[in-house]
Each structure stands twice: as structure tokens, then as C-alpha cells.
Write a protein that holds these residues in place. Structure first.
Motif, PDB file in Angstrom:
ATOM      1  N   GLU A  75      10.399  -2.525   1.573  1.00 19.40           N
ATOM      2  CA  GLU A  75      10.953  -1.175   1.608  1.00 19.40           C
ATOM      3  C   GLU A  75       9.817  -0.167   1.640  1.00 19.40           C
ATOM      4  OE1 GLU A  75      14.141  -0.167  -1.014  1.00 19.40           O
ATOM      5  OE2 GLU A  75      14.702  -2.273  -1.288  1.00 19.40           O
ATOM      6  N   GLY A  76      10.027   0.878   2.403  1.00 18.66           N
ATOM      7  CA  GLY A  76       9.003   1.905   2.516  1.00 18.66           C
ATOM      8  C   GLY A  76       8.105   1.740   3.719  1.00 18.66           C
ATOM      9  N   THR A  77       8.135   0.579   4.362  1.00 19.45           N
ATOM     10  CA  THR A  77       7.349   0.394   5.588  1.00 19.45           C
ATOM     11  C   THR A  77       8.098   1.035   6.754  1.00 19.45           C
ATOM     12  OG1 THR A  77       8.389  -1.756   5.984  1.00 19.45           O
ATOM     13  CG2 THR A  77       6.307  -1.752   4.773  1.00 19.45           C
ATOM     14  N   PRO A  78       7.382   1.394   7.815  1.00 22.71           N
ATOM     15  CA  PRO A  78       8.025   2.099   8.934  1.00 22.71           C
ATOM     16  C   PRO A  78       9.213   1.358   9.551  1.00 22.71           C
ATOM     17  CG  PRO A  78       5.640   2.207   9.116  1.00 22.71           C
ATOM     18  CD  PRO A  78       5.930   1.264   7.987  1.00 22.71           C
ATOM     19  N   GLU A  79       9.173   0.034   9.541  1.00 20.34           N
ATOM     20  CA  GLU A  79      10.215  -0.725  10.239  1.00 20.34           C
ATOM     21  C   GLU A  79      11.307  -1.246   9.310  1.00 20.34           C
ATOM     22  OE1 GLU A  79       8.037  -3.746  12.323  1.00 20.34           O
ATOM     23  OE2 GLU A  79       7.994  -2.556  14.163  1.00 20.34           O
ATOM     24  N   PHE A  80      11.265  -0.900   8.024  1.00 17.97           N
ATOM     25  CA  PHE A  80      12.249  -1.463   7.101  1.00 17.97           C
ATOM     26  C   PHE A  80      13.678  -1.097   7.497  1.00 17.97           C
ATOM     27  CE2 PHE A  80      15.065  -0.811   3.429  1.00 17.97           C
ATOM     28  CZ  PHE A  80      15.192  -2.137   3.024  1.00 17.97           C
ATOM     29  N   ASN A  81      13.941   0.157   7.802  1.00 19.16           N
ATOM     30  CA  ASN A  81      15.302   0.568   8.170  1.00 19.16           C
ATOM     31  C   ASN A  81      15.774  -0.132   9.433  1.00 19.16           C
ATOM     32  OD1 ASN A  81      15.555   2.282   5.969  1.00 19.16           O
ATOM     33  ND2 ASN A  81      14.850   4.092   7.102  1.00 19.16           N
TER      34      ASN A  81
END
Length: 249
Positions: A75-81
Motif C-alpha cells: 500500500e502506498g506504492t504508485p501501482e497499488f490501486n
């Protein structure tokens, strides 16, 4: 002087130093109501269902969500969502590929990988049990009232399933000169041919005798083609011109 800085709108990277993972992208037309296969999971067809699911996900470049080659991103990385959206979509597809009376058992899973493992744990039989069942079914299978093609297709399906869970032995020698793999493959093919011929109705006895006298023995597919020619004559069994099948004596 032209600006040589990277074009961040077209060439982004993750914290892991890799380019955007194409596996995470969903295309126009993807929606949660889709099913991955017309073969829905029941309490007795896990093997064929799982093969259909894996094949479809490979075609969509999404198999990483079930074999864990595409790991959950922090979570919190650019690609998590993007990962979360992709995983939720595939999870919906998997649930839609399960029989309605079984779906309730998969409502509260948190990831595609968790759903996949739960299905395997609940419905994937132990190899020993499945091997026993398949070999028993193969040994008991007879043509009976089936057309030749129907009988052969039933046998082919059982043999293919057995090959998946009981792959042939492999020689581990470096640059093996013993050709053990080829020998074992020929034995496997011979046994398959004998089983196919054994289950045929007695009306095929003349052509069965012809096939068994051939040296080398044909593959089971060639034997099926010979017998199919006889069936299409639809009157009585007559000798088949074996030269038409490129069989060498």
C-alpha cells in the motif's frame, strides 16, 4: 537545446525500478459480471475447471494473480490501486465461474490467490485418489452404444487428465544417451492404443487384428482414423488400405 529529461507521462517506473506491469491493465469491455469459462466449478470437476481457468487467464496475461508471480504490491506504492482493481476484477470472474450453489463459500475471500487456493483445498482431490479413479474409469470404459468418435473422446479426456497428474518419468542424465524418455513414451502410447482397441465393440475385430499385426504399431490417433473410415462405410467391416495412412511394415 532540447530537453533530454524523461517523459514521465509515457515512461513511468515503480519503486521497484520496473516499467508499469501490463498484467495490471484492464481493457475496455472488462466488467465484474464476466465469467472466465463456461465450465463452472462443481464438487467433482476441479481438474478440468482449473485447466480452463489457467488457460483463459494466460490468454489475458492475468495468470500471475493465481500463481503468485504477480505479488500484492505494498500500500502506498504508485501501482497499488491498479493492482487492487485488477485483483478484484479477476476475483469476480473466478466467482462467476463457480456453480451458484458453491459461490457463497467464496464471498469473503480477500484476494484472487486466496480464492484459488481455497477452491483447490476444498475440491482438488489428492493425486493418489484421483489416479486410482481415473485408471479405474479407463479400464472400465467400453464403446457400448456410443459412436466411435464419442467413445474415443471419452477415453482421450480420461487419458489426458491422467497425464497431467501423473506425468511420465524423465531421465536426469546430462545429455542422456539411453533415450529413456522416448522408450517410456512409446510404452505409454502402446498401452493407450491397446486400451482403446480393447474397449471397442466386437464388430471392429477384423480391423483391430490388422492394426495389432502392424510393426511398428500405429499411434492411437492413426488407429482411430482407420477405424473411423470403417465406421463411415456403415455396412460391415472390410479390410482397410493401410498404405493410405503411411504405415510402414
Amino acid at each position: 537545446m532540447a530537453d533530454q529529461s524523461p517523459n514521465t507521462s509515457s515512461q513511468s517506473t515503480t519503486d521497484h525500478g520496473s516499467s508499469p506491469n501490463l498484467t495490471l491493465f484492464l481493457v475496455v469491455g472488462n466488467h465484474p459480471g464476466m465469467a472466465l469459462t463456461s465450465v463452472h466449478l462443481t464438487d467433482s470437476n476441479y481438474l478440468s475447471w482449473s485447466i480452463n481457468i489457467e488457460t483463459t487467464l494466460m490468454a489475458k496475461s492475468k495468470v500471475g494473480c493465481i500463481d503468485e508471480t504477480l505479488v500484492k504490491l505494498p500500500e502506498g506504492t504508485p501501482e497499488f490501486n491498479q493492482w487492487r482493481a485488477c485483483d478484484a476484477m479477476i476475483r469476480s470472474w473466478l466467482r462467476n465461474s463457480i456453480s451458484a450453489n458453491l459461490q457463497e463459500g467464496f464471498v469473503y475471500v480477500n484476494s484472487t490467490r486466496e480464492l484459488w487456493l481455497r477452491a483447490k483445498e476444498k475440491f482438488g482431490q489428492a493425486n493418489g485418489v484421483l489416479i486410482y479413479q481415473l485408471k479405474a474409469q479407463i479400464g472400465d470404459l467400453k464403446q457400448g452404444s456410443d459412436m466411435l468418435t464419442t467413445y474415443y473422446t471419452k477415453l482421450e479426456k480420461l487419458v489426458d487428465e491422467l497425464r497431467i497428474i501423473e506425468p511420465g518419468a524423465k531421465c536426469k542424465c546430462d545429455k542422456c544417451r539411453h533415450e529413456i524418455d522416448k522408450v517410456l513414451a512409446r510404452i505409454y502410447e502402446r498401452d493407450y492404443l491397446v486400451q482403446f482397441l480393447t474397449g471397442l465393440n466386437k464388430i471392429y475385430q477384423p480391423i483391430k487384428n490388422q492394426i495389432l499385426m502392424m510393426d511398428p504399431l500405429p499411434t492411437v490417433n492413426k488407429a482411430f482414423a482407420m477405424l473411423l473410415q470403417v465406421e463411415k462405410q456403415n455396412t460391415h467391416i472390410v479390410p482397410v488400405d493401410l498404405k493410405a495412412f503411411n504405415v510402414v511394415y
